[in-house]
Design a protein around this motif. Structure first.
Motif, PDB file in Angstrom:
ATOM      1  N   THR A   2       0.839  -1.198   0.000  1.00 39.93           N
ATOM      2  CA  THR A   2       0.000   0.000   0.000  1.00 39.93           C
ATOM      3  C   THR A   2       0.878   1.254   0.000  1.00 39.93           C
ATOM      4  O   THR A   2       2.070   1.183   0.333  1.00 39.93           O
ATOM      5  CB  THR A   2      -0.898   0.035   1.246  1.00 39.93           C
ATOM      6  OG1 THR A   2      -0.063   0.217   2.394  1.00 39.93           O
ATOM      7  CG2 THR A   2      -1.732  -1.236   1.373  1.00 39.93           C
ATOM      8  N   ALA A  44      -2.921   5.969  -8.696  1.00 38.80           N
ATOM      9  CA  ALA A  44      -3.245   4.571  -8.994  1.00 38.80           C
ATOM     10  C   ALA A  44      -2.943   4.359 -10.471  1.00 38.80           C
ATOM     11  O   ALA A  44      -3.423   5.126 -11.297  1.00 38.80           O
ATOM     12  CB  ALA A  44      -4.706   4.291  -8.698  1.00 38.80           C
ATOM     13  N   PRO A  45      -2.117   3.392 -10.811  1.00 44.72           N
ATOM     14  CA  PRO A  45      -1.452   2.466  -9.897  1.00 44.72           C
ATOM     15  C   PRO A  45      -0.320   3.163  -9.143  1.00 44.72           C
ATOM     16  O   PRO A  45       0.218   4.170  -9.603  1.00 44.72           O
ATOM     17  CB  PRO A  45      -0.906   1.382 -10.831  1.00 44.72           C
ATOM     18  CG  PRO A  45      -0.640   2.109 -12.109  1.00 44.72           C
ATOM     19  CD  PRO A  45      -1.743   3.148 -12.218  1.00 44.72           C
ATOM     20  N   GLN A  47       3.193   3.994  -8.061  1.00 42.73           N
ATOM     21  CA  GLN A  47       4.516   3.913  -8.677  1.00 42.73           C
ATOM     22  C   GLN A  47       5.535   4.612  -7.791  1.00 42.73           C
ATOM     23  O   GLN A  47       5.199   5.534  -7.052  1.00 42.73           O
ATOM     24  CB  GLN A  47       4.529   4.563 -10.056  1.00 42.73           C
ATOM     25  CG  GLN A  47       3.675   3.840 -11.075  1.00 42.73           C
ATOM     26  CD  GLN A  47       3.755   4.474 -12.436  1.00 42.73           C
ATOM     27  OE1 GLN A  47       3.664   5.684 -12.581  1.00 42.73           O
ATOM     28  NE2 GLN A  47       3.923   3.642 -13.460  1.00 42.73           N
ATOM     29  N   THR A  82       6.144   0.164 -11.126  1.00 43.01           N
ATOM     30  CA  THR A  82       4.728   0.052 -10.800  1.00 43.01           C
ATOM     31  C   THR A  82       4.619  -0.983  -9.693  1.00 43.01           C
ATOM     32  O   THR A  82       4.743  -2.188  -9.920  1.00 43.01           O
ATOM     33  CB  THR A  82       3.895  -0.340 -12.030  1.00 43.01           C
ATOM     34  OG1 THR A  82       4.104   0.648 -13.047  1.00 43.01           O
ATOM     35  CG2 THR A  82       2.415  -0.401 -11.696  1.00 43.01           C
ATOM     36  N   ASP A  84       2.248  -2.160  -7.727  1.00 42.79           N
ATOM     37  CA  ASP A  84       1.153  -3.134  -7.681  1.00 42.79           C
ATOM     38  C   ASP A  84       1.402  -4.373  -8.541  1.00 42.79           C
ATOM     39  O   ASP A  84       0.733  -5.384  -8.363  1.00 42.79           O
ATOM     40  CB  ASP A  84      -0.158  -2.480  -8.132  1.00 42.79           C
ATOM     41  CG  ASP A  84      -0.485  -1.224  -7.352  1.00 42.79           C
ATOM     42  OD1 ASP A  84       0.008  -1.070  -6.226  1.00 42.79           O
ATOM     43  OD2 ASP A  84      -1.246  -0.390  -7.878  1.00 42.79           O
ATOM     44  N   GLU A  85       2.325  -4.297  -9.471  1.00 44.60           N
ATOM     45  CA  GLU A  85       2.547  -5.394 -10.414  1.00 44.60           C
ATOM     46  C   GLU A  85       3.736  -6.277 -10.040  1.00 44.60           C
ATOM     47  O   GLU A  85       4.089  -7.186 -10.796  1.00 44.60           O
ATOM     48  CB  GLU A  85       2.729  -4.831 -11.819  1.00 44.60           C
ATOM     49  CG  GLU A  85       1.484  -4.128 -12.336  1.00 44.60           C
ATOM     50  CD  GLU A  85       1.679  -3.512 -13.713  1.00 44.60           C
ATOM     51  OE1 GLU A  85       2.616  -3.917 -14.425  1.00 44.60           O
ATOM     52  OE2 GLU A  85       0.888  -2.619 -14.058  1.00 44.60           O
ATOM     53  N   ASP A  88       5.822  -7.689  -3.165  1.00 46.64           N
ATOM     54  CA  ASP A  88       6.255  -6.708  -2.160  1.00 46.64           C
ATOM     55  C   ASP A  88       7.721  -6.873  -1.792  1.00 46.64           C
ATOM     56  O   ASP A  88       8.452  -5.885  -1.641  1.00 46.64           O
ATOM     57  CB  ASP A  88       5.405  -6.817  -0.894  1.00 46.64           C
ATOM     58  CG  ASP A  88       3.973  -6.337  -1.101  1.00 46.64           C
ATOM     59  OD1 ASP A  88       3.644  -5.862  -2.209  1.00 46.64           O
ATOM     60  OD2 ASP A  88       3.194  -6.431  -0.143  1.00 46.64           O
TER      61      ASP A  88
END
Length: 117
Positions: A2, A44-45, A47, A82, A84-85, A88
């Protein structure tokens, strides 16, 4: 990861600070005045732009579609990731590599300051 987790991780490094020199929307994470990460945390997304070794930068871009040349930065030394892609753990590794690269480029007396409690 997040935006809050990314911010907390960037600030977890020794002497790391968050500043807003470009606009209130762009979080700039620095160590002893040198930038190691930039992010529009509300976008969003999600970065983050990170400093990287030039050879690693090219390899990462070839291997991951989520890693592109640094947006509005020196494309040789910066990648925009990015978040989200990617896993973690990998994003954390990239952030840590960026921090370490910036610290390694600091003058010796500055690096010694980081080693003191």
């Amino acid at each position: 990861m997040t935006p809050a987790e990314l911010r907390a991780f960037c600030l977890s490094f020794n002497a790391a600070v968050e500043e807003f020199p470009f606009s209130p929307e762009i979080s700039v994470f620095k160590v002893l005045g040198k930038i190691f990460a930039l992010s529009f945390l509300d976008s969003a997304p999600l970065q983050v732009s990170l400093k990287c070794d030039p050879e690693d930068a090219v390899r990462q871009r070839e291997q991951y579609a989520a890693i592109q040349p640094g947006w509005h930065l020196n494309k040789r030394h910066w990648n925009t990731v990015t978040v989200d892609e990617l896993p973690d753990a990998f994003v954390r590794e990239l952030v840590e590599d960026s921090y370490d690269l910036v610290v390694a480029g600091l003058p010796k007396r500055e690096r010694l300051r980081l080693d003191r409690p």
